[in-house]
Design a protein around this motif. Structure first.
Motif, PDB file in Angstrom:
ATOM      1  N   SER A  38      -1.948   5.877  -1.234  1.00 44.61           N
ATOM      2  CA  SER A  38      -0.875   4.194  -0.910  1.00 44.61           C
ATOM      3  C   SER A  38      -1.301   3.237  -1.827  1.00 44.61           C
ATOM      4  N   TYR A  39      -0.602   2.969  -2.204  1.00 40.87           N
ATOM      5  CA  TYR A  39      -0.598   2.172  -3.483  1.00 40.87           C
ATOM      6  C   TYR A  39       0.194   0.724  -2.806  1.00 40.87           C
ATOM      7  N   PHE A  40      -0.371  -0.347  -4.289  1.00 43.04           N
ATOM      8  CA  PHE A  40      -0.587  -2.010  -3.865  1.00 43.04           C
ATOM      9  C   PHE A  40      -0.548  -2.412  -4.914  1.00 43.04           C
ATOM     10  N   ASP A  41       0.274  -3.367  -5.060  1.00 42.61           N
ATOM     11  CA  ASP A  41       0.585  -4.677  -5.978  1.00 42.61           C
ATOM     12  C   ASP A  41       0.458  -6.246  -5.123  1.00 42.61           C
ATOM     13  N   THR A  42       1.071  -6.553  -5.897  1.00 41.87           N
ATOM     14  CA  THR A  42       1.122  -8.188  -5.766  1.00 41.87           C
ATOM     15  C   THR A  42       2.856  -8.469  -6.163  1.00 41.87           C
ATOM     16  N   THR A  83     -14.672   4.714   4.449  1.00 40.14           N
ATOM     17  CA  THR A  83     -15.087   5.767   6.039  1.00 40.14           C
ATOM     18  C   THR A  83     -13.517   5.803   6.173  1.00 40.14           C
ATOM     19  N   LEU A  84     -12.818   7.054   6.864  1.00 44.72           N
ATOM     20  CA  LEU A  84     -11.644   7.221   7.037  1.00 44.72           C
ATOM     21  C   LEU A  84     -10.791   6.388   8.143  1.00 44.72           C
ATOM     22  N   LYS A  89      -7.108   2.478   8.001  1.00 42.33           N
ATOM     23  CA  LYS A  89      -7.192   0.624   8.746  1.00 42.33           C
ATOM     24  C   LYS A  89      -6.743  -0.310   7.746  1.00 42.33           C
ATOM     25  N   MET A  90      -6.732  -0.110   6.604  1.00 39.36           N
ATOM     26  CA  MET A  90      -6.599  -1.370   5.126  1.00 39.36           C
ATOM     27  C   MET A  90      -5.246  -1.057   5.091  1.00 39.36           C
ATOM     28  N   LYS A  97     -10.044  -4.586   1.808  1.00 41.42           N
ATOM     29  CA  LYS A  97     -11.378  -5.354   2.361  1.00 41.42           C
ATOM     30  C   LYS A  97     -11.489  -6.894   1.666  1.00 41.42           C
ATOM     31  N   SER A  98     -12.140  -7.600   1.941  1.00 44.49           N
ATOM     32  CA  SER A  98     -12.580  -8.549   0.862  1.00 44.49           C
ATOM     33  C   SER A  98     -14.246  -8.307   0.996  1.00 44.49           C
TER      34      SER A  98
END
Length: 193
Positions: A38-42, A83-84, A89-90, A97-98
């Motif tokens: 799963s990929y992220f960017d702003t 963990t999986l 969840k993310m 996570k922060s």
């Protein structure tokens, strides 16, 4: 946390080339494993502009959050393991996570992790074949109603690895077909929908 330089060479391959290489490597069904990326960017593509990529990878027993950033001719991978359940969840929340090394590295790059959004997903069935020269990887990826096949070669030395990979392509009569990163292929396919 781990941080390592990733030295790899990639080439897109056809289904018939993929099958031929599986035979060459004597692949058995139990040798394959599945991973979900799963990929992220702003919203304003801050990672893309820095030639960086961020993904959460779900593996059979755990999850990894990996930030890839340019490092000389290669990439530096910064990875936190979870963990999986934490990984899922993310992805579900579309936020990382922060805390952790990836979070800290994003801040150091001037990227606000709270601005990250989930771009999309790509699922890969992977086969790995270890040799004394390095690791050959065959990927069958599915994303946005598309699928593709890719050959990767991971090694410890850039110049030597490049020569080995190019010779392998020649020996197997596989034309050179530049391979974009999986995140780029997924984003392009997403925009075509």
């Amino acid at each position: 946390m781990s941080e390592q330089v990733e030295i790899e060479f990639k080439n897109m391959i056809t289904l018939s080339e993929y099958k031929k290489l599986l035979q060459l490597f004597h692949a058995k069904e139990e040798d394959f494993f599945y991973q979900s990326n799963s990929y992220f960017d702003t919203p304003d593509w801050q990672l893309k502009l820095k030639h960086a990529g961020l993904r959460i990878r779900l593996l059979p027993e755990y999850a990894e959050l990996t930030l890839k950033t340019p490092f000389e001719n290669d990439l530096l991978e910064t990875t936190d393991s979870f963990t999986l359940e934490e990984g899922k969840k993310m992805i579900q929340q579309g936020k990382i996570k922060s805390s952790g090394f990836v979070y800290t590295k994003l801040i150091s790059l001037g990227i606000n992790p709270d601005e990250l959004r989930l771009l999309g997903n790509l699922a890969t069935t992977r086969y790995e074949h270890k040799t004394k020269e390095g690791l050959f990887v065959l990927d069958h990826s599915v994303y946005c109603n598309q699928e593709d096949y890719e050959l990767e070669f991971e090694t410890a030395h850039h110049e030597e690895g490049k020569k080995i990979f190019q010779q392998f392509l020649i020996d197997q009569a596989i034309p050179t077909r530049p391979s974009k990163h999986k995140i780029a292929r997924m984003i392009e396919a997403n925009h075509q929908l």
